[in-house]
Design a protein around this motif. Structure first.
Motif, short mmCIF file in Angstrom:
data_model
loop_
_atom_site.label_atom_id
_atom_site.label_comp_id
_atom_site.label_asym_id
_atom_site.label_seq_id
_atom_site.Cartn_x
_atom_site.Cartn_y
_atom_site.Cartn_z
N ILE A 32 -11.12 1.75 -23.63
CA ILE A 32 -9.77 1.64 -23.70
C ILE A 32 -8.55 1.12 -22.53
O ILE A 32 -8.59 2.31 -21.35
CB ILE A 32 -9.77 2.69 -25.01
CG1 ILE A 32 -10.13 3.09 -25.58
CG2 ILE A 32 -7.76 2.94 -24.97
CD1 ILE A 32 -10.72 4.29 -26.86
N GLY A 33 -8.32 0.33 -23.21
CA GLY A 33 -7.00 -0.50 -21.71
C GLY A 33 -7.87 -0.84 -20.65
O GLY A 33 -7.39 -1.40 -19.68
N ALA A 34 -8.45 -1.86 -21.69
CA ALA A 34 -9.54 -3.06 -21.40
C ALA A 34 -8.05 -3.85 -21.52
O ALA A 34 -6.97 -3.86 -21.60
CB ALA A 34 -10.54 -3.50 -22.30
N GLU B 62 -4.70 -10.10 -28.33
CA GLU B 62 -5.73 -10.31 -29.18
C GLU B 62 -7.30 -10.44 -28.93
O GLU B 62 -8.08 -9.84 -29.24
CB GLU B 62 -5.15 -11.68 -30.14
CG GLU B 62 -5.50 -11.48 -31.30
CD GLU B 62 -4.64 -12.61 -32.22
OE1 GLU B 62 -5.67 -13.21 -33.23
OE2 GLU B 62 -3.82 -13.41 -32.12
N TYR B 63 -7.36 -11.07 -28.06
CA TYR B 63 -8.72 -11.36 -26.85
C TYR B 63 -8.53 -11.16 -25.83
O TYR B 63 -8.05 -11.30 -25.35
CB TYR B 63 -8.87 -12.68 -26.93
CG TYR B 63 -9.57 -13.37 -28.64
CD1 TYR B 63 -8.84 -13.81 -29.55
CD2 TYR B 63 -10.92 -13.24 -29.49
CE1 TYR B 63 -9.03 -13.71 -30.74
CE2 TYR B 63 -10.80 -13.12 -30.86
CZ TYR B 63 -9.71 -13.48 -31.46
OH TYR B 63 -10.60 -14.12 -32.21
N ILE B 64 -9.52 -10.79 -25.42
CA ILE B 64 -9.88 -10.06 -23.98
C ILE B 64 -11.79 -10.45 -23.23
O ILE B 64 -12.20 -10.35 -23.87
CB ILE B 64 -9.38 -8.80 -23.40
CG1 ILE B 64 -8.10 -8.07 -24.24
CG2 ILE B 64 -10.04 -8.05 -22.24
CD1 ILE B 64 -7.84 -6.43 -23.86
N HIS B 65 -11.16 -11.46 -22.30
CA HIS B 65 -13.21 -11.18 -22.38
C HIS B 65 -13.39 -12.64 -23.46
O HIS B 65 -15.34 -12.09 -24.16
CB HIS B 65 -13.63 -10.51 -21.14
CG HIS B 65 -14.96 -10.76 -20.61
ND1 HIS B 65 -16.12 -11.85 -21.43
CD2 HIS B 65 -15.19 -10.50 -19.10
CE1 HIS B 65 -16.59 -11.35 -19.82
NE2 HIS B 65 -16.29 -10.80 -18.88
N TYR C 128 -8.74 -4.76 -30.04
CA TYR C 128 -8.18 -4.55 -31.03
C TYR C 128 -7.17 -3.38 -30.61
O TYR C 128 -6.67 -2.96 -29.13
CB TYR C 128 -9.32 -2.77 -31.57
CG TYR C 128 -10.51 -3.63 -32.33
CD1 TYR C 128 -11.42 -4.27 -31.49
CD2 TYR C 128 -10.38 -3.73 -33.55
CE1 TYR C 128 -12.23 -5.16 -32.52
CE2 TYR C 128 -11.76 -4.44 -33.96
CZ TYR C 128 -12.23 -5.05 -33.76
OH TYR C 128 -13.50 -6.22 -33.76
N PRO C 129 -6.19 -2.74 -31.55
CA PRO C 129 -5.43 -2.42 -30.38
C PRO C 129 -5.06 -0.52 -30.65
O PRO C 129 -4.39 0.10 -29.41
CB PRO C 129 -3.84 -2.76 -31.87
CG PRO C 129 -4.76 -3.35 -32.94
CD PRO C 129 -5.58 -3.71 -32.51
#
Ligand SMILES: Nc1ncnc2c1ncn2[C@@H]1O[C@H](COP(=O)(O)OP(=O)(O)O)[C@@H](O)[C@H]1O
Ligand SMILES: [Mg+2]
Length: 704
Positions: free
Chosen positions: A16-18, A50-53, A58-59
C-alpha cells in the motif's frame, strides 16, 4: 497457524503506497518482492495508478478481490491510520508499517502510533513497525523479500532481528558478501506490537532456523527475555549485539551496589546468565554467526593453529591466551607424520608453521593429520598468500579436508580484498573465512563458551525456610513512614529472618550508656556511628575495631566524636552501634547487595568486599531468577576467587556458604518487593560456616 505467519508466511501481499517512481521505497519493496519471486500474489495499491510494475494496481486494499494476508504500508504517516482501518475491514491479518513519523518523533507521533495499534489489536492483526525497513522470509516455500534493501539475500539458516533499520541494511549487504544466508530477517522499528520476545518464540521451533542473531537497543521485558533465551539457547545459539549501554547509564547511588551497577552491567549479567553470545560490534556478530553456521560445534577447547607465516600464528596464540582456550599438545605420532610432508625448516609444534612455501597439498595433508589428532578440538588455518600460490585453491583444499572431519576449522586468509568476494562463488560451502587471526580466535572463544553453556545443567532456583512475614512487616513499616534506610536493629532483624548470620550488637542513643550496652556482648567489640546520612562510616572515623574493655569503649566514643566533628558530620550522628568483633585472621570480606534497575528489576551483586570495593570492582551481577549454578559461577568469576580458595598457606573459606547467601538474598528480594537497595559489606567469611558474619548492612525501603 501462528499469529506471525500472517506476516512471515503470507499467501498474498498488498503493497500500500506502491509507486513506479524510481528510487522510492514503494517501488523498491515491490521490486524486491518480484525479484525474489515471492511465492504468492502481489497487489500494488495506489489510487494514482492503474498498473505498477506491469501489475494491476488497486486504489485501496478494499478493492482487491482476493483475500490479502499481509499489507506492507509505505504511505505518509498521516494516512496510515486510515489505511490500517481499511485493512481491518478487508480482513488483513498482518501489517508491516515501513512509514516513519510516530513514537520516535515525540508525543504527537506516539498518539498516532497508539491509535494504529489499537485498531490492529481490536481486529486481531499482528504488526511489525512502524518506522522499519521490512521483513524477509527467505525459506524456499515463501521467498518473500518485503524490504527496500538492495540485492537478493541468499537463503540460509540465520534468523536476524534488528531494532535499527539502517544497521539492518548494512548487515544484509555484509552477509550477502560473505555468502551467508537468512531464513528470516525482521527490522522491528518502534516495535509497537512485535518485539524481540515474539520473534524469539516464533523462531524457536522453526525448522529452517539454526541460529538467531539480534541487534538490540532494549530488552523490553528483561525477565521474559531471560526465560525465553535461556530455554532457546539450549538448542539454538543466540548472538546479540546490545547497544545503548554507555557509562551514562550508571546512576549516582548511595550504596556500594548501586554505584557499581548500571545498564551495561545489567545487560552483561542478563545475557551471560541465559547463554546468549554477546558480541560488541556488528562485525564481530557476522564473524560469530559465520563460525556457528559454517562449521560444526567444537567438542572441547583445545586449539591448534596451522600457518605458513610465523607472525600471524603467534598472534593467534596470544589472542587465545586467557579466553578459555588451550593450545593443544599435538601427539608425537602427528608431529612425526607432519615432518614427512613438511620441509626441515618448518615447525611441527603448535602453532604448526609450515613456512612460506606451503601450498594446497601441504595444507590439506597437514590439516588432515591435525584434525585426526585426539588432542585437537578446533583448528585455525592461516594462509598469507605468497605470489606463486593461488589462494582460492588453498581455501578449496582447507574446505575439503575440513568437511571430511567433524571438527571446526576456521580459516584466516590475509589477502587482497578481491579474493573475499570471489570465495562465495568459487569455493562453495567454504569454511568460515576471516581476515585476521584474532577474529578467528574470537569465534573459537564464542563457540567454546556456547559449548560449555549447552553442556551446563539448568540449575535449580533454591529457596529456604525463612520468616517472610517478619521481614515484610519491617520493610512495609519503613515504606509507610516514607521509605529510606531501615534502622540498624530492623536491618539485623530482616537479615536474621532470611538466615543471614549477624553479629551480636546493641544500638545506643548518642548520649546513651555504652558500658551497659556492651555488658550483653562479648569483648572485643566494635564501636560504630549510627546516622542515616552517614553512608561510609570509616571515611569519617565512625568505625573503631578491637575494643577490649569498657574503659576503652568510653575512650573510643571520645575519639570518634572528635573525628565526626572534624569531618563535619557530628550532627548527623543519632547514636552508636556496639557490635561483637567477628571473624579471625583467616576471614575474607565479601560484599552482597541488590540494586533495583528500572528496566531489569532487582540486580543482585556479589564480590570481594571491604573498604576498597569501588576500587577493586571485583564483583559479579545477575538478574533474577538465580539458580544454584548461577551462584556457583558468580563466585568463581571473581578475579580474586583464589583468595577464597586459600593461597599462601591460608585455609579455604566456606565458599559454599557464600553461594547459599547469594540464593538467600535472591529469595529475600524476590519475596520482599519493597526493598529499593540493599548492601552487606562486609560479610566476613571464615573457613567454618559458624564463623561467618554480616558485620555491616543497610537496607533502603521504597516509600509507599
Ligand atoms: N563487627 C566487626 N567485626 C570485625 N570487623 C569489622 C566489624 N565491623 C566492621 N569491621 C571492619 O571494619 C570495616 C569497616 O566497617 P563497616 O561497618 O563496613 O563501615 P563502612 O560504613 O565504612 O563500610 C569493615 O570492612 C571490616 O573490615
Ligand atoms: Mg561497610
Amino acid at each position: 497457524m501462528h499469529s506471525l505467519d500472517a506476516i512471515f508466511k503470507p499467501r498474498s501481499i498488498a503493497v500500500i503506497g506502491a509507486t513506479p517512481r524510481p528510487r522510492s521505497i514503494g517501488r523498491e519493496i515491490l521490486n524486491n518482492l518480484f525479484a525474489n519471486e515471492f511465492n504468492g500474489k502481489i497487489f500494488p495499491v495506489n489510487p494514482k495508478y492503474e498498473y505498477i510494475h506491469s501489475t494491476k494496481a488497486y486504489p485501496s486494499v478494499t478493492n482487491i478481490p482476493d483475500p490479502v494476508d499481509l499489507a506492507v504500508i509505505v504511505v505518509p504517516a498521516p494516512l496510515v491510520l486510515g489505511v490500517v482501518e481499511e485493512c481491518a475491514k478487508k480482513g488483513v491479518k498482518g501489517l508491516v508499517i515501513i512509514t516513519a513519523g510516530f513514537r520516535e518523533i515525540g508525543p504527537e507521533g506516539a498518539k498516532l502510533e497508539d491509535a494504529i495499534i489499537d485498531v490492529a489489536k481490536r481486529h486481531g492483526m499482528r504488526m511489525i513497525g512502524p518506522n522499519c525497513m521490512g521483513v524477509i522470509d527467505a525459506t524456499p516455500d515463501v521467498r518473500m523479500n518485503a524490504t527496500f534493501s538492495p540485492g537478493v539475500p541468499p537463503t540460509g539458516t540465520v534468523a536476524f532481528m534488528t531494532q535499527s533499520g539502517a544497521l539492518g541494511v548494512a548487515i544484509l549487504l555484509a552477509v550477502q558478501k560473505l555468502g551467508l544466508g537468512f531464513s528470516y530477517f525482521a527490522s522491528v522499528g518502534n516495535k509497537a506490537d512485535v518485539g524481540a520476545m515474539d520473534l524469539l518464540e516464533y523462531w524457536e521451533n522453526d525448522a529452517h532456523t539454526q541460529l538467531i542473531a539480534m541487534y538490540l537497543e532494549s530488552f523490553g521485558d528483561p525477565r521474559r527475555f531471560t526465560e525465553l533465551s535461556k530455554r532457546i539457547s539450549k538448542t539454538k545459539p543466540i548472538v546479540v549485539v546490545k547497544s545503548g549501554t554507555s557509562a551514562a547509564g550508571a546512576r549516582a547511588a548511595s550504596s556500594h551496589t548501586g554505584s557499581l551497577a548500571g545498564l551495561e552491567v545489567a545487560s552483561e549479567a542478563l545475557l551471560q546468565q541465559c547463554g546468549v553470545n554477546r558480541v560488541s560490534s556488528i562485525e564481530e556478530m557476522i564473524h560469530v554467526v559465520a563460525g556457528f553456521v559454517g562449521a560444526p560445534m567444537p567438542r572441547g577447547n583445545r586449539l591448534c593453529i596451522v600457518t605458513n607465516a610465523g607472525g600471524p600464528g603467534i598472534m593467534a596464540v596470544d589472542a587465545a591466551d586467557g579466553h578459555g582456550l588451550q593450545i593443544a599438545a599435538l601427539s608425537e605420532k602427528t608431529r612425526a607424520a607432519m615432518r614427512k610432508v613438511l620441509p626441515a625448516e618448518a615447525s611441527v609444534d603448535n602453532p604448526v608453521d609450515m613456512v612460506a612455501g606451503a601450498g594446497p597439498d601441504q595444507y590439506e595433508r597437514v590439516l588432515d593429520l591435525v584434525l585426526a589428532d585426539d588432542s585437537v578440538d578446533v583448528t585455525i588455518a592461516i594462509f598469507v598468500p605468497p605470489l606463486m600460490i593461488e589462494p582460492l585453491e588453498v581455501m578449496r583444499r582447507i574446505t575439503r579436508v575440513a568437511r571430511a572431519h567433524e571438527k571446526p576449522v576456521y580459516s584466516v586468509l590475509m589477502a587482497e580484498e578481491s579474493y573475499y568476494e570471489r570465495i562465495p562463488r568459487e569455493v562453495p560451502d567454504a569454511v568460515p573465512i576471516f581476515r585476521f587471526p584474532e577474529d578467528a580466535v574470537k569465534v573459537a572463544e564464542h563457540t567454546n563458551r556456547y559449548r560449555l553453556w549447552r553442556a551446563r545443567p539448568a540449575g535449580t532456583v533454591r529457596t529456604f525456610p525463612v520468616d517472610t512475614a517478619r521481614a515484610l512487616s519491617l520493610v512495609e513499616r519503613k515504606a509507610k513512614a516514607g521509605g529510606g534506610y531501615l534502622a540498624p536493629e530492623d536491618t539485623h532483624a530482616v537479615l536474621g529472618a532470611y538466615g543471614f548470620p549477624t553479629v551480636g550488637h546493641a544500638v545506643v542513643p548518642i548520649d546513651g550508656d555504652l558500658r551497659a550496652a556492651a555488658r550483653s556482648l562479648a569483648f572485643p567489640v566494635v564501636l560504630k556511628v549510627v546516622g542515616e546520612k552517614i553512608v561510609h562510616k570509616s571515611d569519617v572515623g565512625g568505625v573503631m575495631l578491637g575494643i577490649r574493655n569498657e574503659k576503652a569503649l568510653e575512650l573510643a566514643r571520645e575519639t570518634m566524636r572528635a573525628s565526626l566533628s572534624k569531618a563535619g558530620v557530628l550532627t548527623h550522628a543519632t547514636g552508636y552501634l556496639v557490635q561483637e568483633m567477628a571473624g579471625d585472621s583467616n576471614g575474607k570480606e565479601v560484599i552482597l547487595g541488590v540494586a533495583q534497575d528500572p528496566k531489569f528489576g532487582p540486580l543482585l551483586m556479589c564480590g570481594m568486599g571491604g573498604r576498597y570495593v569501588e576500587i577493586l570492582r571485583d564483583v559479579a551481577f545477575r538478574v533474577l531468577p538465580i539458580t544454584d549454578l548461577d551462584a556457583h559461577d558468580m563466585v568463581r568469576s571473581f578475579r580474586s576467587f583464589p583468595l577464597l580458595e586459600g593461597v599462601r598457606g591460608e585455609p579455604r573459606v566456606d565458599v559454599e556458604f557464600v553461594e547459599e547467601l547469594i540464593l538467600r538474598l535472591a529469595q529475600l528480594v524476590d519475596e520482599i518487593p519493597g526493598i529499593q537497595e540493599l548492601d552487606m559489606n562486609p560479610v566476613i567469611v571464615t573457613p567454618t560456616r559458624a564463623g561467618c558474619r554480616v558485620v555491616d548492612a543497610r537496607i533502603r525501603a521504597l516509600g509507599a
